[in-house]
Design an enzyme around this catalytic site. Structure first.
Site, PDB file in Angstrom:
ATOM      1  CG  LEU A 101      -2.037  -1.036   1.252  1.00 42.79           C
ATOM      2  CD1 LEU A 101      -2.728  -1.027   2.612  1.00 42.79           C
ATOM      3  CD2 LEU A 101      -3.042  -0.770   0.141  1.00 42.79           C
ATOM      4  N   GLY A 102       2.034   1.186   0.568  1.00 44.54           N
ATOM      5  CA  GLY A 102       2.882   2.373   0.629  1.00 44.54           C
ATOM      6  C   GLY A 102       4.198   2.087   1.323  1.00 44.54           C
ATOM      7  CD  GLU A 103       8.120   0.640   0.021  1.00 36.74           C
ATOM      8  OE1 GLU A 103       8.781   0.654   1.078  1.00 36.74           O
ATOM      9  OE2 GLU A 103       7.985  -0.360  -0.694  1.00 36.74           O
ATOM     10  N   GLY A 104       7.398   3.841   3.753  1.00 39.47           N
ATOM     11  CA  GLY A 104       7.695   4.894   4.709  1.00 39.47           C
ATOM     12  C   GLY A 104       9.055   4.676   5.324  1.00 39.47           C
TER      13      GLY A 104
ATOM     14  CG  ASP B 213       6.542  12.145  12.071  1.00 40.14           C
ATOM     15  OD1 ASP B 213       6.960  13.284  11.756  1.00 40.14           O
ATOM     16  OD2 ASP B 213       6.721  11.147  11.358  1.00 40.14           O
TER      17      ASP B 213
ATOM     18  CG  MET C 275       9.225   3.736  11.172  1.00 42.03           C
ATOM     19  SD  MET C 275      10.588   3.257  12.240  1.00 42.03           S
ATOM     20  CE  MET C 275       9.806   1.970  13.216  1.00 42.03           C
TER      21      MET C 275
END
Length: 293
Positions: A21-24, A142, A26
């Site tokens: 779904l996505g990269e971050g 954050d 962490m």
């Protein structure tokens, strides 16, 4: 990615990873199927950078576990629900509700700056979630557009408590380490002081500024120059904020004690989000605070 496209992996004998779904910072968030309850969920996978020392990897795992612990303590529809912390290969995987929609960062990238009214509506929902977190003794630390999800049904959800600080918990960061996105960091945190709920309010003020202006107010070429600007530079006057201007300026006061209270900010944001203009009130007053006879 831990698996090649088209290859499914099952975590803890239960959660089948379907697609990223996505990269971050962490790791990767996956769409997954809970094969016990037969529902789709989101699973957050940690990804330790290559060459990271073992103690730092352990600290990253601890931070990831604390994300689940912190978020699970907050019972509010505006905070993503954590279902489980699964252990696989000696590391934790956070299992959360699957929120279908876009992040606020993705919305801004696609649409550009938002109107003050729409920004105020989003800000009010984020602030309500922050107030619930603060009441549970949890600081987010954050708050930024990438961590605000706008669901397809219109629900606004605050996510990624991975660097949250829980009241009473031991610190998991090394001395001098900056945790969070520098341009959204409060001055007191940039100076190494102990943050409080007011630090999250500052970050919300930066978020609101960025949403209506199209850029954050103190961003510079490097993280260090950004932190210096946060501490030393005056707030560039908002040009597109309209009725949001007093709220943004109230949240972005350098001294935490002088910042607009969360209750007053929430009241003003709700009025603006409904298309009105808030009445001038006592700076810092909290209309949601209990009355003492």
């Amino acid at each position: 990615m831990s698996e090649e496209p088209g290859r499914e992996r099952v975590i803890a004998g239960r959660y089948r990873l379907l697609s990223p779904l996505g990269e971050g910072g962490m790791g990767t968030v996956w769409r997954a199927l809970d094969e016990v309850l037969h529902r789709e969920v989101a699973v957050k996978e940690v990804r330790a950078p290559a060459g990271l020392a073992a103690p730092d990897v352990e600290r990253m795992y601890a931070r990831l576990e604390r994300e689940a612990w912190a978020a699970a303590r907050v019972a509010d529809r505006g905070v993503v629900t954590v279902y489980d912390v699964a252990m696989e290969d000696g590391r934790p995987w956070i299992v959360m509700e699957l929120v279908r929609g876009l992040s606020l960062a993705e919305v801004l990238e696609a649409e550009g700056p938002l109107s003050p009214q729409r920004a105020a509506h989003i800000g009010a929902e984020v602030l309500a979630a922050l107030r619930a977190a603060h009441a549970a003794g949890v600081l987010h630390r954050d708050v930024k557009p990438a961590n605000v999800l706008i669901a397809n049904d219109g629900r606004i959800v605050l996510t990624d408590f991975g660097i949250a600080m829980v009241e009473g918990s031991s610190a998991l960061t090394m001395t001098g380490e900056v945790i969070g996105s520098p341009e959204f960091l409060a001055p007191e945190r940039a100076l190494g002081r102990t943050p409080g709920p007011e630090s999250d309010l500052w970050s919300l003020g930066v978020l609101l500024y960025a949403v209506v202006e199209g850029h954050s107010p103190f961003r510079q070429d490097t993280p260090l120059s950004t932190l210096r600007a946060i501490v030393d530079e005056e707030l560039p006057p908002p040009r597109r904020a309209g009725p949001l201007t007093p709220v943004i300026e109230g949240l972005l006061r350098k001294d935490p004690a002088e910042r607009l209270s969360s209750g007053q900010a929430l009241a003003d944001l709700r009025v603006i989000g409904a298309g009105g203009s808030p009445r001038a009130g006592t700076p810092g007053a909290d209309p949601f605070a209990p009355t003492v006879a």
